[in-house]
Motif scaffolding. Structure first.
Motif, PDB file in Angstrom:
ATOM      1  N   MET A   1      -4.181   7.595 -15.326  1.00  0.00           N
ATOM      2  CA  MET A   1      -3.788   6.679 -14.285  1.00  0.00           C
ATOM      3  C   MET A   1      -4.319   5.284 -14.574  1.00  0.00           C
ATOM      4  O   MET A   1      -3.712   4.283 -14.257  1.00  0.00           O
ATOM      5  N   TRP A  56       2.157  -1.463   4.495  1.00  0.00           N
ATOM      6  CA  TRP A  56       1.013  -2.334   4.231  1.00  0.00           C
ATOM      7  C   TRP A  56       0.758  -2.422   2.723  1.00  0.00           C
ATOM      8  O   TRP A  56       1.168  -1.540   1.953  1.00  0.00           O
ATOM      9  N   LEU A  59      -5.229  -4.223  -1.817  1.00  0.00           N
ATOM     10  CA  LEU A  59      -5.665  -4.641  -3.152  1.00  0.00           C
ATOM     11  C   LEU A  59      -7.182  -4.693  -3.117  1.00  0.00           C
ATOM     12  O   LEU A  59      -7.756  -5.224  -2.159  1.00  0.00           O
ATOM     13  N   ALA A  65     -13.487   4.073  -7.475  1.00  0.00           N
ATOM     14  CA  ALA A  65     -12.555   4.125  -6.339  1.00  0.00           C
ATOM     15  C   ALA A  65     -12.845   5.278  -5.386  1.00  0.00           C
ATOM     16  O   ALA A  65     -12.461   5.236  -4.229  1.00  0.00           O
ATOM     17  N   SER A  66     -13.511   6.315  -5.861  1.00  0.00           N
ATOM     18  CA  SER A  66     -13.777   7.443  -4.975  1.00  0.00           C
ATOM     19  C   SER A  66     -15.016   7.208  -4.126  1.00  0.00           C
ATOM     20  O   SER A  66     -15.300   7.976  -3.219  1.00  0.00           O
ATOM     21  N   VAL A  71     -11.839  -3.873  -0.412  1.00  0.00           N
ATOM     22  CA  VAL A  71     -10.378  -3.992  -0.383  1.00  0.00           C
ATOM     23  C   VAL A  71      -9.895  -4.971   0.681  1.00  0.00           C
ATOM     24  O   VAL A  71     -10.534  -5.160   1.716  1.00  0.00           O
ATOM     25  N   ILE A  73      -6.498  -5.602   2.952  1.00  0.00           N
ATOM     26  CA  ILE A  73      -5.269  -4.927   3.367  1.00  0.00           C
ATOM     27  C   ILE A  73      -4.502  -5.853   4.308  1.00  0.00           C
ATOM     28  O   ILE A  73      -5.081  -6.444   5.221  1.00  0.00           O
ATOM     29  N   HIS A  91     -10.733   8.020  -0.114  1.00  0.00           N
ATOM     30  CA  HIS A  91     -10.109   9.213   0.462  1.00  0.00           C
ATOM     31  C   HIS A  91     -10.251   9.312   1.977  1.00  0.00           C
ATOM     32  O   HIS A  91     -10.257  10.409   2.521  1.00  0.00           O
ATOM     33  N   PRO A  93      -9.754   6.553   5.782  1.00  0.00           N
ATOM     34  CA  PRO A  93      -9.370   5.205   6.203  1.00  0.00           C
ATOM     35  C   PRO A  93     -10.498   4.203   5.968  1.00  0.00           C
ATOM     36  O   PRO A  93     -11.653   4.482   6.258  1.00  0.00           O
ATOM     37  N   PRO A  94     -10.160   3.024   5.431  1.00  0.00           N
ATOM     38  CA  PRO A  94     -11.177   1.998   5.194  1.00  0.00           C
ATOM     39  C   PRO A  94     -11.715   1.452   6.523  1.00  0.00           C
ATOM     40  O   PRO A  94     -11.070   1.566   7.557  1.00  0.00           O
ATOM     41  N   ILE A 141      -8.014  -1.849  -7.738  1.00  0.00           N
ATOM     42  CA  ILE A 141      -7.246  -0.728  -7.180  1.00  0.00           C
ATOM     43  C   ILE A 141      -6.199  -1.284  -6.226  1.00  0.00           C
ATOM     44  O   ILE A 141      -6.359  -2.373  -5.671  1.00  0.00           O
ATOM     45  N   TRP A 142      -5.147  -0.546  -6.046  1.00  0.00           N
ATOM     46  CA  TRP A 142      -4.058  -0.992  -5.176  1.00  0.00           C
ATOM     47  C   TRP A 142      -3.459   0.217  -4.477  1.00  0.00           C
ATOM     48  O   TRP A 142      -3.595   1.372  -4.936  1.00  0.00           O
ATOM     49  N   ALA A 153      -1.598   3.964   7.596  1.00  0.00           N
ATOM     50  CA  ALA A 153      -1.390   5.370   7.250  1.00  0.00           C
ATOM     51  C   ALA A 153      -1.781   5.642   5.797  1.00  0.00           C
ATOM     52  O   ALA A 153      -1.899   4.716   4.985  1.00  0.00           O
ATOM     53  N   ASP A 156      -0.255   8.093   0.277  1.00  0.00           N
ATOM     54  CA  ASP A 156       0.391   9.153  -0.500  1.00  0.00           C
ATOM     55  C   ASP A 156       0.315   8.789  -2.000  1.00  0.00           C
ATOM     56  O   ASP A 156      -0.731   8.346  -2.461  1.00  0.00           O
TER      57      ASP A 156
END
Ligand code: HEM
Length: 176
Positions: A1, A56, A59, A65-66, A71, A73, A91, A93-94, A141-142, A153, A156
């Motif tokens: 990725m 939304w 960035l 990232a985990s 970020v 938004i 993983h 909600p921020p 990350i995006w 939300a 995905d």
């Protein structure tokens, strides 16, 4: 990725369906539906996001990232933009930072998607929640969603990361 993206010296629209609002020295295609353009000076970076979808746009900068990411938004609905500075622990909600270190300077939406232009300091001074942007490779990350922008939300499959040379030491562009 994890993809290594080369920045381009001139603003070349790689897959964008629309032109940026001004000529930027740098651009990167993060996904078939998300492209960013940016410029910087000695203290600030200006980023323009093009999302070809109706949700939304997020960035961020991260070392992992985990675990912990800084970020931004935002979304645009009926040409009205909303943006905020968040902390993303991965993983879930921020959460919004106590110190809001981003300024939205332009927002546009239509049936093709949304455009936002925002500015932040390279080093916001928020040692609690922000990550300074440094010359050379930054891990970006995006994420985005396709519909319902006001609902933060789950993205995905619409998320990823890229090593991007956001800044370099030569000839920074002038102005915010
Ligand atoms: C709306 C709140 C959010 C929720 C509920 C959420 C949830 C999740 C979950 C459950 C995963 C693991 C499954 C998967 O890979 O899809 C994940 C992964 C990921 N998310 Fe989010 N996320 C959110 C916001 C964001 C934002 C704003 C960004 C970036 C700006 C982001 C970037 C990523 C990335 C890069 C991954 C893959 C790397 C990893 O597994 O850590 N997410 N997210």
């Amino acid at each position: 990725m994890k993809t290594v993206l080369c920045f381009v010296a001139m603003c070349v629209a790689l897959t964008a369906s629309r032109d940026p609002t001004e000529t930027y020295p740098r651009t990167a295609v993060l996904d078939s539906k998300l492209q960013i353009f940016w410029k910087f000076n000695a203290t600030h970076i200006t980023i323009e996001t093009h999302l070809s979808a109706g949700g939304w746009t997020g960035l961020g900068l991260t070392s992992n990232a985990s675990e912990s990411s800084d970020v931004i938004i935002g979304y645009v609905e009926h040409n009205k933009g909303v943006i905020a500075d968040y902390h993303y622990a991965g993983h879930q909600p921020p959460t919004k930072d106590a110190s809001q270190d981003v300024t939205l300077v332009y927002a546009h939406s239509d049936n093709e998607g949304s455009v936002m232009v925002f500015v932040r300091a390279l080093d916001t001074g928020d040692i609690q929640d922000d990550i300074a942007i440094h010359p050379g490779i930054n891990h970006v990350i995006w994420a985005y969603t396709e519909i319902d922008p006001t609902n933060l939300a789950y993205h995905d499959v619409h998320r990823g990361g890229a090593d991007i040379k956001l800044l370099d030491k030569c000839q920074p562009s002038v102005g915010k």
